[in-house]
Design a protein around this motif. Structure first.
Motif, PDB file in Angstrom:
ATOM      1  N   ALA A  15      18.711 -29.563 -19.214  1.00  0.00           N
ATOM      2  CA  ALA A  15      17.438 -29.692 -19.790  1.00  0.00           C
ATOM      3  C   ALA A  15      17.711 -29.982 -20.747  1.00  0.00           C
ATOM      4  O   ALA A  15      17.204 -30.330 -20.878  1.00  0.00           O
ATOM      5  CB  ALA A  15      16.380 -28.727 -18.867  1.00  0.00           C
ATOM      6  N   ALA A  18      19.373 -32.565 -21.845  1.00  0.00           N
ATOM      7  CA  ALA A  18      18.766 -33.830 -21.373  1.00  0.00           C
ATOM      8  C   ALA A  18      17.779 -34.459 -23.442  1.00  0.00           C
ATOM      9  O   ALA A  18      16.553 -35.532 -23.671  1.00  0.00           O
ATOM     10  CB  ALA A  18      17.771 -33.827 -20.979  1.00  0.00           C
ATOM     11  N   LEU A 227      15.850 -32.877 -14.491  1.00  0.00           N
ATOM     12  CA  LEU A 227      15.750 -33.811 -15.087  1.00  0.00           C
ATOM     13  C   LEU A 227      14.626 -34.586 -15.002  1.00  0.00           C
ATOM     14  O   LEU A 227      13.800 -34.601 -15.927  1.00  0.00           O
ATOM     15  CB  LEU A 227      17.253 -34.966 -15.028  1.00  0.00           C
ATOM     16  CG  LEU A 227      18.269 -34.541 -16.461  1.00  0.00           C
ATOM     17  CD1 LEU A 227      19.441 -34.982 -14.861  1.00  0.00           C
ATOM     18  CD2 LEU A 227      18.129 -33.815 -17.173  1.00  0.00           C
ATOM     19  N   TYR A 228      13.888 -34.574 -13.320  1.00  0.00           N
ATOM     20  CA  TYR A 228      12.482 -35.592 -13.707  1.00  0.00           C
ATOM     21  C   TYR A 228      11.841 -33.873 -13.463  1.00  0.00           C
ATOM     22  O   TYR A 228      10.660 -34.597 -14.402  1.00  0.00           O
ATOM     23  CB  TYR A 228      12.507 -35.732 -12.031  1.00  0.00           C
ATOM     24  CG  TYR A 228      12.770 -37.126 -11.592  1.00  0.00           C
ATOM     25  CD1 TYR A 228      12.261 -38.535 -12.319  1.00  0.00           C
ATOM     26  CD2 TYR A 228      14.148 -37.289 -11.332  1.00  0.00           C
ATOM     27  CE1 TYR A 228      12.764 -39.479 -12.167  1.00  0.00           C
ATOM     28  CE2 TYR A 228      14.417 -38.645 -10.597  1.00  0.00           C
ATOM     29  CZ  TYR A 228      14.081 -40.092 -11.181  1.00  0.00           C
ATOM     30  OH  TYR A 228      14.860 -40.692 -10.900  1.00  0.00           O
ATOM     31  N   LEU A 247      13.209 -41.519 -20.963  1.00  0.00           N
ATOM     32  CA  LEU A 247      13.664 -40.051 -19.996  1.00  0.00           C
ATOM     33  C   LEU A 247      14.017 -40.729 -18.257  1.00  0.00           C
ATOM     34  O   LEU A 247      14.498 -40.409 -17.489  1.00  0.00           O
ATOM     35  CB  LEU A 247      13.603 -39.121 -20.172  1.00  0.00           C
ATOM     36  CG  LEU A 247      14.473 -38.189 -19.726  1.00  0.00           C
ATOM     37  CD1 LEU A 247      15.570 -37.804 -19.564  1.00  0.00           C
ATOM     38  CD2 LEU A 247      13.893 -35.818 -19.886  1.00  0.00           C
ATOM     39  N   LEU A 251      16.897 -42.557 -15.711  1.00  0.00           N
ATOM     40  CA  LEU A 251      16.991 -41.538 -14.608  1.00  0.00           C
ATOM     41  C   LEU A 251      16.650 -42.544 -13.618  1.00  0.00           C
ATOM     42  O   LEU A 251      17.443 -42.730 -12.319  1.00  0.00           O
ATOM     43  CB  LEU A 251      16.408 -40.336 -14.055  1.00  0.00           C
ATOM     44  CG  LEU A 251      16.481 -39.199 -15.292  1.00  0.00           C
ATOM     45  CD1 LEU A 251      15.299 -37.797 -15.078  1.00  0.00           C
ATOM     46  CD2 LEU A 251      18.031 -38.507 -14.492  1.00  0.00           C
ATOM     47  N   LEU A 277      24.530 -36.729 -16.600  1.00  0.00           N
ATOM     48  CA  LEU A 277      24.279 -36.106 -17.988  1.00  0.00           C
ATOM     49  C   LEU A 277      24.175 -37.203 -18.383  1.00  0.00           C
ATOM     50  O   LEU A 277      23.581 -37.854 -19.278  1.00  0.00           O
ATOM     51  CB  LEU A 277      24.230 -35.236 -18.136  1.00  0.00           C
ATOM     52  CG  LEU A 277      22.987 -34.666 -19.414  1.00  0.00           C
ATOM     53  CD1 LEU A 277      21.780 -34.526 -19.228  1.00  0.00           C
ATOM     54  CD2 LEU A 277      24.472 -32.558 -19.457  1.00  0.00           C
ATOM     55  N   VAL A 280      23.167 -40.710 -18.183  1.00  0.00           N
ATOM     56  CA  VAL A 280      21.311 -39.819 -18.213  1.00  0.00           C
ATOM     57  C   VAL A 280      21.381 -40.220 -20.304  1.00  0.00           C
ATOM     58  O   VAL A 280      20.311 -41.068 -20.603  1.00  0.00           O
ATOM     59  CB  VAL A 280      20.868 -39.241 -18.051  1.00  0.00           C
ATOM     60  CG1 VAL A 280      19.461 -39.011 -18.858  1.00  0.00           C
ATOM     61  CG2 VAL A 280      20.503 -39.779 -16.818  1.00  0.00           C
ATOM     62  N   LYS A 281      22.326 -39.650 -20.565  1.00  0.00           N
ATOM     63  CA  LYS A 281      22.255 -39.384 -21.920  1.00  0.00           C
ATOM     64  C   LYS A 281      22.503 -40.902 -23.354  1.00  0.00           C
ATOM     65  O   LYS A 281      21.480 -40.879 -23.762  1.00  0.00           O
ATOM     66  CB  LYS A 281      22.951 -38.854 -22.777  1.00  0.00           C
ATOM     67  CG  LYS A 281      22.789 -36.831 -22.863  1.00  0.00           C
ATOM     68  CD  LYS A 281      23.798 -36.067 -23.025  1.00  0.00           C
ATOM     69  CE  LYS A 281      24.033 -35.864 -24.096  1.00  0.00           C
ATOM     70  NZ  LYS A 281      24.761 -35.216 -24.036  1.00  0.00           N
TER      71      LYS A 281
END
Length: 302
Positions: A15, A18, A227-228, A247, A251, A277, A280-281
């Motif tokens: 987390a 992110a 992450l959510y 974000l 996702l 990850l 996502v980044k």
């Protein structure tokens, strides 16, 4: 960043990575600290992310003065190929529950559910606990009147589950005590394949914290659940709606592109958490570059 114990330190660091990516993309600086739940009896920070078993999280939130929880087993009718339902559809909605039978907490939970139904739509499923029907029905009557939503009829657990599972395509918001809400969530999130994506919010008058509970029968929370929850922390906890939306969109895009974490139902593009990850980044960084261009003179309103 609060973990039940050292077993869950690694999800906290996911987390943090992110959130750090969002900070870099949008020019923020977040101060983040780690601790364990048993060391906390209060919360002085703006908001927090909690990870651990469901019972431990409920107890910690209650101890820190939070009134009720909101568990989102699916915020919308997803089509990700994760559902365990025969027709492949996903039950959508949330469960709302007081953290204790205290009348004030019951009233706040009913009010939150009615406000949720008014704002986002959805049918209320109301399950008052046996022996406290009068208290709960009084609280729901006042809450529904104030929110200008239809007052729901009291239901038993079996009837509420049947309505949620047969009314696919509709959003349902269940109001129940913590134990019953947990049963509803376990069945509906598992049936819809959302158990490793869902997160929980705990609320009180002064703010909200967000949690990624460990799903039933698993050893750690789902990567996407963590992450959510981090996206909700940005959006609702820190009031950074654009950053939280960025974000969340990253996702969503990774999931809709077919990528799956190893804790999810098997898919053709199942990869380690580090790769999820990284994907996502990358998306967050692209959004940050677009944001920077829009801030340049002559490229937009700024």
């Amino acid at each position: 960043m609060l973990a039940e114990d050292d077993r869950y330190r690694e999800p906290l660091r996911v987390a943090q990575q992110a959130l750090s990516a969002v900070a870099v993309a949008f020019g923020h600086s977040f101060a983040m600290r780690e601790d364990v739940l048993q060391n906390r009896r209060s919360l002085d920070e703006d908001t927090a992310l909690l990870i651990g078993g469901r019972d431990a999280l409920h107890a910690a939130a209650l101890g820190m003065g939070f009134s009720y929880g909101e568990r989102y087993y699916a915020e919308r009718d997803w089509d990700l190929g994760l559902s365990r339902m025969r027709d492949g559809r996903t039950p959508a909605g949330a469960v709302v529950f007081p953290l204790s039978p205290d009348p004030g907490r019951v009233a706040r939970a009913c009010s939150a559910a009615c406000a949720m139904a008014r704002k986002g739509g959805g049918e209320l499923l109301f399950i008052p606990p046996h022996g406290s029907e009068a208290l709960w029905q009084g609280a729901m009557s006042r809450a529904s009147l104030y929110a200008s939503v239809p007052q729901p009829e009291p239901l038993g657990l079996e009837d509420a589950l049947a309505m949620a599972l047969t009314g696919l395509g509709e959003r349902h918001i269940t109001v129940a005590d913590a134990e019953t809400a947990g049963l509803m969530d376990t069945v509906l999130s598992h049936a819809g394949g959302m158990d490793t994506l869902a997160y929980t919010a705990y609320a009180r008058d002064e703010g909200r914290v967000f949690a990624a509970p460990v799903p039933y029968g698993r050893r750690k929370p789902g990567l996407f659940s963590v992450l959510y929850a981090a996206a909700a922390l940005l959006d609702e906890g820190l009031r950074l709606g654009g950053e939280g939306g960025c974000l969340r969109a990253a996702l969503d895009n990774v999931l809709h592109s077919g990528w799956r974490a190893r804790d999810m139902k098997a898919g053709e593009r199942t990869v380690p958490d580090e790769e999820i990850l990284s994907l996502v980044k990358e998306q967050v960084a692209l959004a940050g570059e677009l944001f920077d261009r829009l801030q340049q003179p002559g490229t937009g309103e700024g």
